[in-house]
Design a protein around this motif. Structure first.
Motif, short mmCIF file in Angstrom:
data_model
loop_
_atom_site.label_atom_id
_atom_site.label_comp_id
_atom_site.label_asym_id
_atom_site.label_seq_id
_atom_site.Cartn_x
_atom_site.Cartn_y
_atom_site.Cartn_z
N HIS A 176 128.04 23.72 39.75
CA HIS A 176 129.35 23.18 39.36
C HIS A 176 129.23 21.75 38.84
O HIS A 176 130.04 21.32 38.03
CB HIS A 176 130.29 23.18 40.58
N MET A 177 128.24 21.01 39.36
CA MET A 177 128.10 19.60 38.98
C MET A 177 126.64 19.29 38.67
O MET A 177 125.74 19.67 39.43
CB MET A 177 128.53 18.67 40.13
N SER A 221 124.39 15.88 37.75
CA SER A 221 124.43 14.43 37.64
C SER A 221 123.08 13.95 37.11
O SER A 221 122.03 14.33 37.63
CB SER A 221 124.74 13.87 39.03
N VAL A 232 131.17 11.71 31.01
CA VAL A 232 131.42 12.92 31.80
C VAL A 232 131.90 14.04 30.88
O VAL A 232 132.91 13.88 30.17
CB VAL A 232 132.49 12.67 32.89
N ASP A 252 132.99 18.14 30.31
CA ASP A 252 133.40 19.44 30.85
C ASP A 252 132.72 20.51 30.02
O ASP A 252 132.64 20.38 28.78
CB ASP A 252 134.92 19.60 30.77
N ALA A 265 131.69 24.08 34.59
CA ALA A 265 130.87 23.03 35.22
C ALA A 265 131.18 21.68 34.58
O ALA A 265 131.71 21.60 33.47
CB ALA A 265 129.39 23.36 35.05
N ARG A 266 130.86 20.62 35.32
CA ARG A 266 130.97 19.28 34.76
C ARG A 266 129.64 18.56 34.93
O ARG A 266 128.90 18.82 35.89
CB ARG A 266 132.12 18.49 35.39
N ALA A 267 129.35 17.67 33.96
CA ALA A 267 128.07 16.95 34.01
C ALA A 267 128.31 15.49 33.69
O ALA A 267 129.12 15.16 32.82
CB ALA A 267 127.10 17.55 32.99
N MET A 268 127.61 14.63 34.42
CA MET A 268 127.79 13.19 34.23
C MET A 268 126.48 12.49 33.91
O MET A 268 125.45 12.76 34.56
CB MET A 268 128.36 12.55 35.49
N LYS A 308 121.60 22.08 46.67
CA LYS A 308 121.42 20.96 45.73
C LYS A 308 119.95 20.91 45.34
O LYS A 308 119.07 20.82 46.20
CB LYS A 308 121.84 19.64 46.39
#
Ligand code: NAD
Length: 354
Positions: A148-149, A151, A228, A230, A235-238, A262
């Motif tokens: 989902h994320m 980083s 950031v 979408d 999912a989101r990525a930063m 993770k």
């Protein structure tokens, strides 16, 4: 094994790294070098194992019919000029990242590559860092569950000096989020297995190069920012970039947070971790990278594996791993993130034709 005669255009820091790694790769012969800077060309010639022909003019190299494949490692803004001449040769090309500095140019390149069915690889070599490759494998086989994320943090030193200081200006580089962050945007697409929909960002130049002057101009290259994205799959990525962070434990930290676990990659220490949600235990794996490969450049062994993959594609033994389409899309994400930061708004990828 067929010997592949390579011509390298641009023999600066990255050209050196290509030469050092081709020196280690069986069946690769660095046969010709071109660079306008006599000092860089002489150093490159000295480090080549194969006594290459040298020229101060890339067109002379391109006219050398004995070459089997080309590597382009001139400054970002110059790739398109070389590509316009080199693509028509039909020879396989490994072009350094970012593919070009504008989307009009990356689009033209990807279209020609597709139309003429060319073997064309973009030098987004982070995919090939052994520890990162291990993280990608783990995510792809589902160790993290649905991610989902994602980083990605790069905390590092400022941009290094370059020949004629080309990297101090947005016009030459495409801007920081294109120039160096195209690597990370490429990784976001790859790790999430999805395409970006939109981006919000904040970035700027706050610390580095502010007291430097080149031909009366102060550098305008950004040195920090957040972006950031979408993605289509939810999912989101930063990206968290800081280029005045010499005092960091890890220069790069990538973390994929899924519903199962993770999975993390820590560089340059070449560590991959698996954090269990149920027990809170973190398993740590040290990824071994042979010294010979580590010492042939500054990218944790990536260039060796990238160039090995390119040679396999040239021989027709494997598909190209980082395509012109990937190169175009990574630049598009950089351009979008820069627009979002500059204009202080969410940018939809459809605004860039994606
Ligand atoms: N894959 C990576 O992680 C990575 C890392 C660093 C740089 N790069 C990329 O590699 C490329 C080169 O960067 P660098 O760090 O080696 O820069 P650099 O300044 O060290 O080297 C560039 C070289 O190109 C030469 N050059 C300039 N104009 C030329 C021309 N018309 N004909 C022939 N040679 C010419 C310069 O004289 C110089 O030697 C850039 O696109 C950069 O973004 C990629």
């Amino acid at each position: 094994m067929n010997e592949i005669n390579l011509g390298i255009i641009g023999t600066g820091l990255m050209g050196f790294e290509h030469i050092q790694n081709f020196n280690l790769l069986e069946g690769a012969r660095v046969a010709a070098l071109a660079d306008t800077d006599a000092t860089m060309l002489a150093k490159a010639e000295a480090m080549s194992a194969d006594s290459p022909r040298t020229s101060d003019d890339y067109e002379t190299l391109l006219s050398d019919e004995s070459l089997d494949a080309l590597v382009i490692a001139t400054p970002n803004f110059h790739h398109i000029e070389v590509l316009r001449a080199a693509l028509s040769s039909g020879k396989p090309i490994l072009c350094e990242k970012p593919l070009c500095t504008t989307l009009a140019d990356t689009d033209a390149v990807r279209q020609q590559v597709t139309r003429d069915n060319l073997t064309f690889q973009v030098g987004m070599e982070y995919r090939f860092k052994p520890a990162l490759a291990e993280m990608i494998t783990r995510v792809e086989r589902g160790d993290a569950g649905f991610v989902h994320m994602l980083s990605i943090r790069e905390h590092r030193f400022p941009f290094l000096p370059k020949v004629n200081d080309w990297n101090r200006f947005n016009a030459n580089t495409g801007g920081t989020l294109v120039e160096k962050c195209c690597h990370f945007f490429d990784l976001m697409r790859l790790i999430l297995g999805s395409e970006p929909v939109s981006v919000v960002a904040s970035a700027g130049q706050n610390v580095n190069h502010l007291n430097e002057t080149y031909a009366g101009q102060t550098p305008d290259i950004w040195d920090n920012g957040y972006a950031v994205f979408d993605f289509e799959n939810g999912a989101r990525a930063m990206l968290d970039l800081c280029m005045f962070a010499e005092g960091s434990r890890h220069s790069e930290e990538l973390a994929a947070m899924g519903d199962k676990a993770k999975v993390e990659c820590l560089l340059p220490q070449n560590i991959v971790t698996h954090g269990h949600r149920d027990t809170w235990v973190v398993d740590k794996t040290d990824i071994h990278v042979p010294e010979e490969i580590l010492n042939a450049g500054y990218h944790s062994g990536a260039t060796y594996h990238q160039n090995q993959a390119f040679l396999a594609a040239v021989r027709g033994e494997a598909e190209v791993i980082v395509t012109a389409e990937d190169g175009h899309r990574a630049v598009a994400m950089g351009v979008a993130a820069q627009m979002a930061a500059r204009e202080k708004r969410r940018v939809d990828m459809t605004e860039l034709g994606l």
